[in-house]
Design a protein around this motif. Structure first.
Motif, PDB file in Angstrom:
ATOM      1  N   ALA A 323       0.772  -1.201   0.011  1.00 41.69           N
ATOM      2  CA  ALA A 323      -0.078  -0.036  -0.024  1.00 41.69           C
ATOM      3  C   ALA A 323       0.892   1.308   0.021  1.00 41.69           C
ATOM      4  CB  ALA A 323      -0.908   0.220   1.113  1.00 41.69           C
ATOM      5  N   GLN A 324       0.425   2.236  -0.313  1.00 37.01           N
ATOM      6  CA  GLN A 324       1.028   3.757  -0.339  1.00 37.01           C
ATOM      7  C   GLN A 324       0.164   4.423   0.867  1.00 37.01           C
ATOM      8  OE1 GLN A 324      -0.284   4.116  -4.664  1.00 37.01           O
ATOM      9  NE2 GLN A 324       1.698   4.843  -4.763  1.00 37.01           N
ATOM     10  N   GLY A 325      -0.646   4.064   1.466  1.00 42.28           N
ATOM     11  CA  GLY A 325      -1.192   4.918   2.665  1.00 42.28           C
ATOM     12  C   GLY A 325      -2.028   4.076   3.354  1.00 42.28           C
ATOM     13  N   VAL A 326      -2.466   4.642   4.555  1.00 45.33           N
ATOM     14  CA  VAL A 326      -3.516   4.069   5.533  1.00 45.33           C
ATOM     15  C   VAL A 326      -4.858   4.977   5.661  1.00 45.33           C
ATOM     16  CG1 VAL A 326      -3.857   3.196   7.564  1.00 45.33           C
ATOM     17  CG2 VAL A 326      -1.767   2.673   6.538  1.00 45.33           C
ATOM     18  N   LEU A 327      -6.021   4.367   5.597  1.00 50.65           N
ATOM     19  CA  LEU A 327      -7.207   5.152   6.116  1.00 50.65           C
ATOM     20  C   LEU A 327      -7.469   4.726   7.432  1.00 50.65           C
ATOM     21  CD1 LEU A 327      -9.237   4.929   2.794  1.00 50.65           C
ATOM     22  CD2 LEU A 327      -7.884   6.785   3.650  1.00 50.65           C
ATOM     23  N   GLY A 328      -7.030   5.569   8.485  1.00 48.66           N
ATOM     24  CA  GLY A 328      -7.236   4.931   9.911  1.00 48.66           C
ATOM     25  C   GLY A 328      -8.652   5.623  10.625  1.00 48.66           C
ATOM     26  N   ALA A 329      -8.417   5.893  11.846  1.00 44.13           N
ATOM     27  CA  ALA A 329      -9.687   6.294  12.585  1.00 44.13           C
ATOM     28  C   ALA A 329     -10.330   7.682  12.146  1.00 44.13           C
ATOM     29  CB  ALA A 329      -9.256   6.541  14.003  1.00 44.13           C
ATOM     30  N   PRO A 330      -9.498   8.661  11.592  1.00 46.47           N
ATOM     31  CA  PRO A 330     -10.219   9.743  11.340  1.00 46.47           C
ATOM     32  C   PRO A 330     -11.189   9.495   9.940  1.00 46.47           C
ATOM     33  CG  PRO A 330      -7.952  10.312  11.807  1.00 46.47           C
ATOM     34  CD  PRO A 330      -7.990   8.498  11.843  1.00 46.47           C
ATOM     35  N   PHE A 331     -10.651   8.523   8.963  1.00 46.34           N
ATOM     36  CA  PHE A 331     -11.775   8.128   8.039  1.00 46.34           C
ATOM     37  C   PHE A 331     -13.033   7.504   8.369  1.00 46.34           C
ATOM     38  CE2 PHE A 331     -13.194   5.640   4.461  1.00 46.34           C
ATOM     39  CZ  PHE A 331     -13.144   6.501   3.485  1.00 46.34           C
ATOM     40  N   THR A 332     -12.833   6.710   9.277  1.00 48.06           N
ATOM     41  CA  THR A 332     -13.741   5.731   9.742  1.00 48.06           C
ATOM     42  C   THR A 332     -14.734   6.594  10.684  1.00 48.06           C
ATOM     43  OG1 THR A 332     -12.273   4.470  11.686  1.00 48.06           O
ATOM     44  CG2 THR A 332     -12.782   3.377   9.435  1.00 48.06           C
ATOM     45  N   GLU A 333     -14.170   7.603  11.351  1.00 42.46           N
ATOM     46  CA  GLU A 333     -15.153   8.443  12.116  1.00 42.46           C
ATOM     47  C   GLU A 333     -16.172   9.276  11.109  1.00 42.46           C
ATOM     48  OE1 GLU A 333     -12.439  10.707  14.027  1.00 42.46           O
ATOM     49  OE2 GLU A 333     -11.722   9.261  15.616  1.00 42.46           O
ATOM     50  N   ARG A 334     -15.786   9.446  10.024  1.00 48.71           N
ATOM     51  CA  ARG A 334     -16.712  10.025   9.070  1.00 48.71           C
ATOM     52  C   ARG A 334     -17.577   9.220   8.061  1.00 48.71           C
ATOM     53  NH1 ARG A 334     -12.736  15.204   7.386  1.00 48.71           N
ATOM     54  NH2 ARG A 334     -14.417  15.642   5.975  1.00 48.71           N
ATOM     55  N   PHE A 335     -16.933   8.113   7.830  1.00 50.58           N
ATOM     56  CA  PHE A 335     -17.607   7.429   6.978  1.00 50.58           C
ATOM     57  C   PHE A 335     -17.951   5.726   7.231  1.00 50.58           C
ATOM     58  CE2 PHE A 335     -15.016  10.531   4.682  1.00 50.58           C
ATOM     59  CZ  PHE A 335     -15.916  11.106   3.654  1.00 50.58           C
ATOM     60  N   ASP A 336     -19.161   5.262   6.922  1.00 44.11           N
ATOM     61  CA  ASP A 336     -19.428   3.841   7.201  1.00 44.11           C
ATOM     62  C   ASP A 336     -18.831   3.222   6.142  1.00 44.11           C
ATOM     63  OD1 ASP A 336     -20.803   4.151   9.606  1.00 44.11           O
ATOM     64  OD2 ASP A 336     -22.605   4.819   8.341  1.00 44.11           O
ATOM     65  N   GLU A 341     -18.932  -8.452  -1.302  1.00 44.88           N
ATOM     66  CA  GLU A 341     -17.866  -9.354  -1.881  1.00 44.88           C
ATOM     67  C   GLU A 341     -18.091  -9.853  -3.326  1.00 44.88           C
ATOM     68  OE1 GLU A 341     -15.249 -10.425  -0.353  1.00 44.88           O
ATOM     69  OE2 GLU A 341     -15.456  -9.598   1.649  1.00 44.88           O
ATOM     70  N   SER A 342     -19.425  -9.705  -3.714  1.00 46.66           N
ATOM     71  CA  SER A 342     -19.868 -10.513  -5.013  1.00 46.66           C
ATOM     72  C   SER A 342     -19.192  -9.582  -6.081  1.00 46.66           C
ATOM     73  CB  SER A 342     -21.289 -10.290  -5.111  1.00 46.66           C
ATOM     74  OG  SER A 342     -21.971  -8.885  -5.304  1.00 46.66           O
ATOM     75  N   THR A 343     -18.974  -8.111  -6.030  1.00 44.25           N
ATOM     76  CA  THR A 343     -18.290  -7.275  -6.705  1.00 44.25           C
ATOM     77  C   THR A 343     -16.976  -6.851  -6.526  1.00 44.25           C
ATOM     78  OG1 THR A 343     -19.408  -5.494  -5.934  1.00 44.25           O
ATOM     79  CG2 THR A 343     -20.766  -6.681  -7.487  1.00 44.25           C
ATOM     80  N   ARG A 344     -16.655  -7.402  -5.438  1.00 41.19           N
ATOM     81  CA  ARG A 344     -15.433  -6.724  -4.966  1.00 41.19           C
ATOM     82  C   ARG A 344     -15.198  -5.260  -4.676  1.00 41.19           C
ATOM     83  NH1 ARG A 344     -12.509 -10.556  -2.269  1.00 41.19           N
ATOM     84  NH2 ARG A 344     -10.458  -9.647  -2.829  1.00 41.19           N
ATOM     85  N   GLU A 345     -16.333  -4.857  -4.223  1.00 36.78           N
ATOM     86  CA  GLU A 345     -16.642  -3.511  -3.935  1.00 36.78           C
ATOM     87  C   GLU A 345     -16.514  -2.952  -2.340  1.00 36.78           C
ATOM     88  OE1 GLU A 345     -18.507  -1.698  -7.918  1.00 36.78           O
ATOM     89  OE2 GLU A 345     -19.801  -2.806  -6.645  1.00 36.78           O
ATOM     90  N   ALA A 346     -15.707  -2.008  -1.925  1.00 41.70           N
ATOM     91  CA  ALA A 346     -16.136  -1.236  -0.588  1.00 41.70           C
ATOM     92  C   ALA A 346     -16.936  -0.133  -0.884  1.00 41.70           C
ATOM     93  CB  ALA A 346     -14.632  -0.971   0.055  1.00 41.70           C
ATOM     94  N   ILE A 347     -17.980  -0.005   0.037  1.00 40.58           N
ATOM     95  CA  ILE A 347     -18.879   0.941  -0.129  1.00 40.58           C
ATOM     96  C   ILE A 347     -18.673   1.980   1.032  1.00 40.58           C
ATOM     97  CG2 ILE A 347     -21.531   1.324  -0.249  1.00 40.58           C
ATOM     98  CD1 ILE A 347     -21.978  -1.364  -0.857  1.00 40.58           C
ATOM     99  N   PHE A 348     -18.312   3.290   0.595  1.00 38.81           N
ATOM    100  CA  PHE A 348     -18.122   4.232   1.646  1.00 38.81           C
ATOM    101  C   PHE A 348     -19.281   4.985   1.639  1.00 38.81           C
ATOM    102  CE2 PHE A 348     -13.459   4.111   0.516  1.00 38.81           C
ATOM    103  CZ  PHE A 348     -13.049   2.894   1.285  1.00 38.81           C
ATOM    104  N   THR A 349     -19.752   5.382   2.812  1.00 36.59           N
ATOM    105  CA  THR A 349     -20.952   6.083   2.889  1.00 36.59           C
ATOM    106  C   THR A 349     -21.102   7.329   4.122  1.00 36.59           C
ATOM    107  OG1 THR A 349     -22.494   4.409   2.340  1.00 36.59           O
ATOM    108  CG2 THR A 349     -23.623   6.463   3.179  1.00 36.59           C
ATOM    109  N   ALA A 350     -20.942   8.478   3.714  1.00 35.65           N
ATOM    110  CA  ALA A 350     -20.694   9.688   4.820  1.00 35.65           C
ATOM    111  C   ALA A 350     -21.745   9.718   5.681  1.00 35.65           C
ATOM    112  CB  ALA A 350     -20.871  11.098   4.079  1.00 35.65           C
TER     113      ALA A 350
END
Length: 531
Positions: A323-336, A341-350
């Protein structure tokens, strides 16, 4: 030297006549065509006249004419790089630029001009969509997408560009910003072709044997959710996102990390001057705490989902391998975060929803029709009035396997078959109006004439064939040194351009068989029509 090379070497300028068959275009016809902006030739195609030879050294992958038929561009493989060649058509044609685009490991699959002929785009298997000035060939912008790309097309408005991937994803970006607008998993396999009709209807072809039709419309987009492709590396889910609109970075998702992190290299690519950062942040690592420099008030974007005012710690030892970076706690505090797994997609929701006034306009694709065929769809083109399509089919998937190379090496002819064919297809119904099963093996490309009554096809059998609707057999043919990769009618109907591979010659002048060549289309009684 092949007969084809000798013929083309003798006709490097426009206007050389044929000894037999219909005459070349008259001065009166050419004058009427020049005086009709958006006009095109119509009539019964009767033959081809050899025209300018643009390349006889390289593997040429794709070729396109500008909508005003004044320029032609092609992608080709040099010794270390894929290049974009740009020519101005004239007497003779003039090479404008020939620029390195990406390394030789990643095929540069597709090229297209914008509707106003001012921009040029390429799409490659390195996942990059690139824009160039169509007059000079100078770079104008680029974006790294999530999947290898195989097709590209500009919307007629000029405000959007669409790309297709090896995994069937069709994505829309704004022009010239290249901001993400929309996507759809359009095909269950490689997207082989994308083409817009003048009214904005999009046609997509794929290796799932489907040709799909999409209505397009602009609407407000809510930038509060994004679906992002993820991989699993070293125990982490890894996603891609843009930093400061300048760098595409692979981020590991790790809720345990107390910060959003970047490596020094990724931070530099994102425009962060690490050496001049004054603020710091203590970050725990497996080897103990480390002090990282802190860049405040940066921005992230995951497709249409923005994250503004982000503090980013720069720390090489804090970022896991792969990886080139990390999305840590400040990211998960703002996004669910959820995973499909069927589409191999992560869904980010504000979590806070869309910010007031954050809505943007974007081009949305709406399914309109789905045509299923017996053969794999390798190419799709549309006539000037959007009524007919030219489609290239093959009975086997158009993949360059070792078995294919071995057959070619031994001179084994590929079989003819009902769906080793080029066809004229009714755009509204998907009905095959006329099909020519003349090629042996894969028909890699098919280009319909602007008037919708002729079809140029190219195949792995080394042949360019020109068909006229009322004829069962081709009215003209040319043989190349190796596989024909792409054929294209010019928008004015005057030319057929060919992109082909050629047996490479490493010695002397390195010249070989034609790889990028133009042919003038001969008509029995040509008329000039307007779009």
């Amino acid at each position: 030297m092949s007969r084809m090379r000798l013929l083309l070497a003798a006709v490097l300028v426009f206007g050389v006549g044929c000894a037999h068959g219909p005459p070349a275009l008259s001065a009166d016809t050419l004058s009427r065509l020049a005086e009709s902006p958006g006009g095109y030739l119509a009539g019964d195609a009767k033959g081809l006249e050899d025209g300018p030879l643009l390349n006889n050294k390289d593997f040429v992958w794709s070729l396109a004419f500008s909508p005003d038929s004044s320029r032609v561009a092609y992608t080709h493989l040099g010794s270390k790089f894929y290049l974009l060649g740009l020519w101005k058509l004239g007497t003779p044609p003039e090479l404008v630029s020939d620029k390195n685009v990406n390394s030789y490991e990643y095929d540069l699959e597709a090229v297209a001009f914008s509707a106003d002929s001012t921009l040029l785009a390429t799409a490659g298997r390195d996942g990059e969509l690139r824009l160039f000035d169509a007059a000079s060939g100078e770079p104008k912008g680029r974006i790294l997408t999530e999947e290898p790309l195989t097709a590209v097309a500009f919307h007629p408005s000029g405000r959007y560009i669409v790309v297709g991937s090896v995994k069937g994803l069709v994505s829309v970006f704004t022009v010239p910003q290249l901001s993400f607008a929309f996507e759809s998993r359009a095909h269950a396999g490689q997207v082989s072709a994308l083409v817009f009709a003048q009214d904005g209807t999009l046609y997509s072809g794929g290796w799932d044997k489907h040709l799909r039709v999409w209505a397009t419309r602009e609407e407000a987009l809510r930038p509060d959710q994004a679906r992002v492709i993820f991989d699993r590396r070293g125990g982490f889910a890894v996603v891609r996102g843009a930093v400061n609109g300048k760098a595409q970075v692979s981020f590991a998702l790790d809720t345990r990390a107390p910060a959003i992190l970047l490596t020094t290299e990724a931070a530099t690519q994102a425009g962060i001057d690490v050496a001049f950062l004054k603020d710091t942040l203590t970050v725990p690592t497996p080897l103990g705490n480390t002090v990282a420099k802190l860049a405040k008030a940066q921005s992230l974007r995951f497709k249409s989902l923005p994250m503004e005012g982000v503090d980013i710690a720069v720390c090489d030892v804090c970022v896991p391998t792969g990886a080139q970076g990390v999305l840590g706690a400040p990211f998960t505090e703002r996004f669910d975060i959820a995973f499909d797994e069927s589409t191999r997609e992560a869904i980010f929701t504000a979590k806070a929803g869309s910010a007031p006034g954050a809505e943007t306009q974007g081009l949305v694709l709406a399914p309109q029709a789905d045509f299923n065929f017996e053969g794999y769809v390798n190419d799709v083109t549309v006539d000037a009035k959007g009524q007919r399509l030219g489609v290239a089919f093959s009975q086997d998937k158009a993949e360059r396997t070792r078995a294919v190379y071995e057959r070619e090496k031994k001179g084994v002819e590929e079989p003819k078959g009902p769906f080793n064919a080029g066809a004229l297809v009714e755009a509204s119904s998907g009905k095959i109006l006329k099909k020519w099963s003349v090629h042996g093996g894969v028909v890699s490309s098919a280009s319909i004439s602007p008037d919708g009554h002729s079809l140029a096809t190219g195949g792995w059998d080394k042949n360019l064939l020109l068909f006229s609707e009322g004829q069962e057999q081709p009215v003209a043919e040319r043989e190349f040194g190796w596989s024909v990769r792409r054929v294209s009618f010019s928008p004015d109907g005057r030319w057929v351009g060919v992109a082909a591979w050629t047996p490479q010659n490493p010695i002397g002048d390195q010249e070989s068989d034609p790889a990028a060549a133009l042919f003038q289309v001969l008509y029995a009684s040509p008329t000039v029509e307007r779009r």
